[in-house]
Scaffold this active site. Structure first.
Site, mmCIF file in Angstrom:
data_model
loop_
_atom_site.group_PDB
_atom_site.id
_atom_site.type_symbol
_atom_site.label_atom_id
_atom_site.label_comp_id
_atom_site.label_asym_id
_atom_site.label_seq_id
_atom_site.Cartn_x
_atom_site.Cartn_y
_atom_site.Cartn_z
ATOM 1 N N ARG A 165 -43.314 -17.546 -24.406
ATOM 2 C CA ARG A 165 -44.167 -17.302 -23.289
ATOM 3 C C ARG A 165 -45.494 -17.529 -23.572
ATOM 4 O O ARG A 165 -46.329 -16.897 -23.144
ATOM 5 C CB ARG A 165 -44.114 -15.989 -22.884
ATOM 6 C CG ARG A 165 -42.417 -15.605 -22.470
ATOM 7 C CD ARG A 165 -42.157 -16.167 -21.253
ATOM 8 N NE ARG A 165 -41.163 -15.718 -20.410
ATOM 9 C CZ ARG A 165 -39.828 -16.036 -20.925
ATOM 10 N NH1 ARG A 165 -39.594 -16.632 -21.977
ATOM 11 N NH2 ARG A 165 -38.890 -15.590 -20.326
ATOM 12 N N SER B 193 -40.382 -10.907 -15.400
ATOM 13 C CA SER B 193 -40.752 -9.817 -16.420
ATOM 14 C C SER B 193 -42.278 -9.503 -16.378
ATOM 15 O O SER B 193 -42.929 -10.537 -16.563
ATOM 16 C CB SER B 193 -40.212 -10.547 -17.642
ATOM 17 O OG SER B 193 -39.060 -10.793 -17.613
ATOM 18 N N GLU C 54 -46.872 -10.082 -19.568
ATOM 19 C CA GLU C 54 -46.704 -11.324 -19.425
ATOM 20 C C GLU C 54 -47.391 -12.093 -18.266
ATOM 21 O O GLU C 54 -47.743 -13.029 -18.172
ATOM 22 C CB GLU C 54 -45.192 -11.465 -19.363
ATOM 23 C CG GLU C 54 -44.692 -13.006 -19.797
ATOM 24 C CD GLU C 54 -43.625 -13.572 -18.987
ATOM 25 O OE1 GLU C 54 -43.584 -13.993 -18.006
ATOM 26 O OE2 GLU C 54 -42.353 -13.044 -19.144
HETATM 27 N N1 EPU Z 1 -32.205 -3.900 -21.237
HETATM 28 C C1 EPU Z 1 -32.076 -2.594 -21.250
HETATM 29 N N2 EPU Z 1 -32.298 -2.192 -19.949
HETATM 30 C C2 EPU Z 1 -33.053 -2.962 -18.915
HETATM 31 C C3 EPU Z 1 -33.246 -4.515 -19.032
HETATM 32 C C4 EPU Z 1 -32.825 -4.903 -20.567
HETATM 33 O O1 EPU Z 1 -31.461 -1.872 -21.893
HETATM 34 O O2 EPU Z 1 -33.479 -2.292 -17.700
HETATM 35 C C5 EPU Z 1 -32.016 -4.469 -22.575
HETATM 36 C C6 EPU Z 1 -30.479 -4.730 -22.814
HETATM 37 O O3 EPU Z 1 -29.959 -4.642 -24.329
HETATM 38 C C7 EPU Z 1 -30.209 -6.024 -22.634
HETATM 39 C C8 EPU Z 1 -31.509 -6.552 -23.169
HETATM 40 O O4 EPU Z 1 -32.311 -5.822 -22.902
HETATM 41 O O5 EPU Z 1 -28.889 -6.569 -23.211
HETATM 42 C C9 EPU Z 1 -31.750 -7.976 -22.841
HETATM 43 O O6 EPU Z 1 -32.039 -8.056 -21.287
HETATM 44 P P1 EPU Z 1 -32.062 -9.311 -20.432
HETATM 45 O O7 EPU Z 1 -31.023 -10.437 -20.968
HETATM 46 O O8 EPU Z 1 -32.087 -9.043 -18.999
HETATM 47 O O9 EPU Z 1 -33.375 -10.004 -20.973
HETATM 48 P P2 EPU Z 1 -34.754 -9.725 -21.306
HETATM 49 O O10 EPU Z 1 -35.114 -10.117 -22.696
HETATM 50 O O11 EPU Z 1 -35.123 -8.239 -20.393
HETATM 51 C C10 EPU Z 1 -35.691 -12.388 -20.978
HETATM 52 C C11 EPU Z 1 -36.717 -12.931 -20.439
HETATM 53 C C12 EPU Z 1 -36.271 -13.116 -18.921
HETATM 54 C C13 EPU Z 1 -34.878 -14.135 -18.911
HETATM 55 C C14 EPU Z 1 -33.888 -13.099 -19.669
HETATM 56 C C15 EPU Z 1 -32.666 -13.874 -19.909
HETATM 57 C C16 EPU Z 1 -38.741 -12.265 -21.383
HETATM 58 C C17 EPU Z 1 -40.248 -11.234 -21.271
HETATM 59 N N3 EPU Z 1 -38.236 -12.077 -20.252
HETATM 60 O O12 EPU Z 1 -35.494 -10.830 -20.567
HETATM 61 O O13 EPU Z 1 -37.629 -14.031 -18.334
HETATM 62 O O14 EPU Z 1 -34.631 -14.361 -17.780
HETATM 63 O O15 EPU Z 1 -34.296 -12.669 -21.087
HETATM 64 O O16 EPU Z 1 -32.883 -15.033 -20.845
HETATM 65 O O17 EPU Z 1 -38.536 -12.710 -22.331
HETATM 66 C C18 EPU Z 1 -39.362 -13.935 -16.959
HETATM 67 O O18 EPU Z 1 -39.874 -14.163 -17.954
HETATM 68 O O19 EPU Z 1 -39.907 -13.490 -15.636
HETATM 69 C C19 EPU Z 1 -37.899 -13.646 -17.113
HETATM 70 C C20 EPU Z 1 -37.127 -12.924 -15.988
#
Ligand code: EPU
Length: 337
Positions: free
Chosen positions: A162, A237, A333
């Protein structure tokens, strides 16, 4: 070139925050952009792309340049590869759909990300195991000081998680006008390793997915977790996933054995911020007309007429709480103005 006065920016930011621009110009071409930059050399400028990574906490006392140049062009084809040049004002997801329609592979995992093509390299957008840098060939940008057009290669852009040159050393110095992508027109390299994608494909009994199948799976996953900015204002995010040292991680693991984590290197571990925020009790919390999304705690939302400062203060409260409980610094972010 028409310059409008006192324009509401509500339709131009995906958080749906009401804030006014002192002056506003809708820029339809690179020529118009250069012309306005020439005639407003000493003005305060504010560059606005898709407005999907932006939290406005006050009115903008500047000339807002809404980058809205359109156009998609195939530049070159070599073997399986195809090079396409896309103007900065094109909507990102419409570009993804155009690629799927033409069977150009490489960005199907980046389906449904809000925002425009020109702002995608600034934060190296990423989702479901793919980052923009993997398909990025080059971009052109106007240097504000000299008003000359510069070409940036992938290595010039210094892409990180990012992050890029345009968010660090180059911040505020350039306006990206178009981006060239290196995609594939045959022998696609599908990336379905991200758990949820494979699960989604299995549910539909798809064994040999096409790029459209992967795009459809990503769209389903995003729609189930992330609020549609057209219905509930948000900026995706709000925070980055923090990276901590392996020794801090081992300490945390004693108190929170279930903590999810991804190894970045032998000494660094990435923790999902959504998990930290959920664990701290914020998931689904609503404070009047703003709050934390019920399906993804990393997303702050505007239910109606929230004030940018209210959302900013909530983000501060979340940061303070995460610091107190986990001793982790969460970094926003989203660009906070
Ligand atoms: N999780 C929780 N609770 C929540 C959300 C997430 O426990 O409310 C934990 C779970 O363990 C889950 C893990 O976080 O397995 C990962 O969650 P998710 O797959 O939704 O991905 P993220 O790491 O929260 C990142 C990006 C997103 C992108 C997703 C999918 C960042 C800051 N965000 O989110 O990007 O869509 O991966 O690849 O890296 C964005 O940048 O606006 C965005 C939406």
């Amino acid at each position: 070139m028409i310059i409008q006065e006192n324009i509401s920016l509500k339709p131009y930011n995906s958080f749906g925050i009401e804030a006014y621009a002192n002056q506003f110009a809708d820029i339809k071409s690179e020529t118009e952009l250069i012309e306005i930059l020439k005639t407003h050399r000493n003005s305060n400028l504010f560059v606005l792309g898709g407005g999907s990574n932006l939290l406005l906490t006050h009115d903008i006392n500047a000339l807002v340049l809404h980058i809205n140049n359109k156009g998609k062009e195939v530049l070159d084809e070599r073997g399986d590869e195809i090079f396409v040049k896309i103007q900065a004002g094109e909507n990102w997801h419409e570009f993804v759909l155009w690629c799927i329609h033409n069977d150009f592979g490489g960005i199907e995992n980046l389906s449904l990300i809000p925002g425009n093509v020109g702002t995608a390299p600034i934060q190296n957008i990423g989702a479901y195991g793919v980052e923009l840098k993997e398909v990025f060939e080059s971009c052109e940008a106007i240097e504000l000081e000299s008003l000359s057009t510069k070409t940036f290669t992938k290595s010039d852009c210094k892409f990180g998680y990012r992050n890029s040159f345009f968010k660090t050393k180059g911040k505020g110095k350039y306006i990206i006008t178009n981006v060239t992508f290196n995609l594939r027109k045959s022998n696609h390299n599908l990336n379905t390793s991200y758990g949820a994608i494979q699960h989604e494909l299995n549910k539909s009994s798809i064994n040999n997915p096409t790029i459209k199948d992967v795009s459809d799976a990503v769209i389903k996953i995003r729609q189930s977790k992330l609020p549609d900015p057209k219905k509930i204002g948000n900026s995706g995010s709000f925070f980055k996933n923090p990276v901590i040292t392996a020794s801090q991680f081992n300490q945390l693991k004693r108190n929170f054995p279930e903590i999810p984590n991804y190894e970045v290197s032998t000494t660094e571990i990435k923790i999902p911020a959504g998990w930290l925020i959920e664990k701290a009790g914020f998931k689904g919390k609503r404070f009047g007309n703003y709050g934390v999304h019920k399906n993804q705690a990393l997303v702050l939302v505007n239910y109606g007429s929230a004030n940018g400062n209210d959302i900013f203060n909530l983000s501060k409260l979340i940061q303070k709480t995460i610091k107190r409980i986990f001793n982790i610094d969460l970094e926003a972010e989203v660009n906070i103005i």
